[in-house]
Design a protein around this motif. Structure first.
Motif, short mmCIF file in Angstrom:
data_model
loop_
_atom_site.label_atom_id
_atom_site.label_comp_id
_atom_site.label_asym_id
_atom_site.label_seq_id
_atom_site.Cartn_x
_atom_site.Cartn_y
_atom_site.Cartn_z
N ARG A 67 11.54 6.13 3.38
CA ARG A 67 10.15 5.96 3.87
C ARG A 67 10.01 7.04 5.09
O ARG A 67 8.99 8.01 4.99
CB ARG A 67 10.06 4.75 4.66
CG ARG A 67 8.65 4.51 5.53
CD ARG A 67 8.59 3.21 5.94
NE ARG A 67 7.61 3.24 7.15
CZ ARG A 67 6.33 2.20 6.92
NH1 ARG A 67 6.28 1.40 6.11
NH2 ARG A 67 5.56 2.44 7.94
N TYR B 51 1.67 2.95 9.39
CA TYR B 51 2.85 3.54 10.45
C TYR B 51 3.54 2.47 11.47
O TYR B 51 2.67 1.83 11.72
CB TYR B 51 2.43 4.83 10.77
CG TYR B 51 2.46 6.13 10.10
CD1 TYR B 51 2.92 5.98 8.76
CD2 TYR B 51 1.70 7.10 10.44
CE1 TYR B 51 2.81 7.05 7.89
CE2 TYR B 51 1.54 8.40 9.60
CZ TYR B 51 1.87 8.30 8.14
OH TYR B 51 1.93 9.33 7.47
N THR C 229 7.11 10.25 5.40
CA THR C 229 6.18 9.95 6.60
C THR C 229 6.30 10.88 7.53
O THR C 229 5.30 11.47 8.48
CB THR C 229 6.24 8.52 7.28
OG1 THR C 229 7.61 8.44 7.88
CG2 THR C 229 6.11 7.42 6.37
N GLU D 234 0.87 10.34 -2.44
CA GLU D 234 -0.59 10.04 -1.76
C GLU D 234 -0.91 8.62 -1.70
O GLU D 234 -1.18 8.11 -0.88
CB GLU D 234 -1.66 10.88 -2.62
CG GLU D 234 -3.06 10.49 -1.99
CD GLU D 234 -3.87 11.70 -2.54
OE1 GLU D 234 -5.18 11.73 -2.11
OE2 GLU D 234 -3.72 12.11 -3.64
N ASP E 167 8.28 5.66 12.42
CA ASP E 167 7.40 6.59 11.64
C ASP E 167 6.99 7.67 12.73
O ASP E 167 7.15 8.71 12.83
CB ASP E 167 6.27 6.25 10.89
CG ASP E 167 6.86 5.24 9.74
OD1 ASP E 167 7.60 5.67 8.98
OD2 ASP E 167 6.21 4.27 9.46
N TYR F 294 1.38 6.44 -1.78
CA TYR F 294 2.38 5.76 -1.11
C TYR F 294 1.91 5.70 0.51
O TYR F 294 1.76 4.69 1.28
CB TYR F 294 3.91 6.23 -0.98
CG TYR F 294 4.91 5.52 0.05
CD1 TYR F 294 5.46 4.48 -0.65
CD2 TYR F 294 4.99 6.26 1.03
CE1 TYR F 294 6.50 3.87 0.54
CE2 TYR F 294 6.08 5.78 2.21
CZ TYR F 294 6.50 4.26 1.66
OH TYR F 294 7.50 3.83 2.43
N LEU F 295 1.59 6.87 0.98
CA LEU F 295 0.99 7.13 1.96
C LEU F 295 -0.07 6.12 2.72
O LEU F 295 -0.15 5.88 3.62
CB LEU F 295 0.69 8.48 2.50
CG LEU F 295 2.03 9.45 2.73
CD1 LEU F 295 1.46 11.02 2.93
CD2 LEU F 295 2.87 9.01 3.95
N SER F 296 -1.32 6.20 1.47
CA SER F 296 -2.45 5.37 1.67
C SER F 296 -2.24 3.90 1.73
O SER F 296 -3.20 3.09 2.33
CB SER F 296 -3.22 5.80 0.80
OG SER F 296 -3.02 5.28 -0.79
N GLN G 34 -2.22 10.86 8.24
CA GLN G 34 -1.93 10.33 7.27
C GLN G 34 -2.78 10.66 6.14
O GLN G 34 -3.37 9.81 5.21
CB GLN G 34 -1.92 8.66 7.37
CG GLN G 34 -0.79 7.80 6.74
CD GLN G 34 -0.87 6.47 7.22
OE1 GLN G 34 -1.17 6.17 8.35
NE2 GLN G 34 -0.25 5.61 6.33
#
Length: 205
Positions: free
Chosen positions: A92, A130, A96, A122, A134, A124-126, A102
């Protein structure tokens, strides 16, 4: 979404980094070591953070660079490598650490992933919110250079001059860095630079 919080111990993390250095030696190794020093120092001032965990995340945040000289692909390669090794929480962090804002469009350098890989990043981040780890590694990554530690402003400008990737998201990313810095200083009750050695010398040398 990654749910596991498993991570290696610091010696195992250092072993991964030593092996990575044989594969792709470079200044990124010293940078990673300095990120780890800063992360541990800050975590020691915050009761709900584990200094050992913070150190490990710092050591391995750029482990994707083990494959060679690459651009933003290093976040994806680190993510896949750490997943394969069973270290989900480190995977992760590999994704990140480059995105205090983000959004994949806020990348500092060129994207050299396939469209499918970029879409995976994209998505995953959305899908995540955090946490403090992170943000901790994002902060430490932004003040650690191979030679030591420097002012956040110097590091941001240095990255921009090297990669020449200023875009509509750059200022949003910089604002996110400064917001994280302010949150950590409020939690620790001290300016971040007071906890690190050689900031003045490294910044102005």
């Amino acid at each position: 979404m990654i749910a596991s919080h498993r991570h290696p111990d610091p010696e195992t993390a250092r072993t991964y980094l030593r092996d990575a250095e044989t594969r792709n030696p470079g200044a990124w190794i010293a940078h990673s070591q300095n990120v780890a020093v800063a992360a541990r120092a800050f975590a020691e001032r915050i009761p709900d953070l584990d200094p050992e965990r913070a150190e490990v995340f710092g050591l391995l945040h750029d482990i994707g660079r083990r494959v060679g000289v690459i651009g933003m692909r290093h976040v994806y390669d680190g993510y896949r490598f750490m997943l394969a090794e069973g270290w989900h929480s480190v995977a992760r962090i590999c994704l990140t650490h480059s995105f205090p804002y983000q959004d994949v469009r806020a990348a500092s350098s060129r994207w050299d992933c396939t469209p499918e890989e970029l879409d995976e990043i994209e998505r995953y981040l959305s899908a995540i919110e955090y946490d403090r780890y992170d943000e901790l590694i994002q902060l430490c990554d932004s003040i650690a250079v191979p030679e030591g530690f420097c002012l956040l402003e110097k590091r941001l400008v240095d990255v921009m001059l090297r990669y020449k990737n200023f875009n509509d998201f750059t200022l949003l990313k910089w604002e996110a860095f400064f917001a994280i810095k302010e949150r950590f200083e409020a939690r620790m009750g001290v300016p971040i630079y007071n906890l690190l050695p050689g900031v003045v010398e490294t910044t102005f040398s």
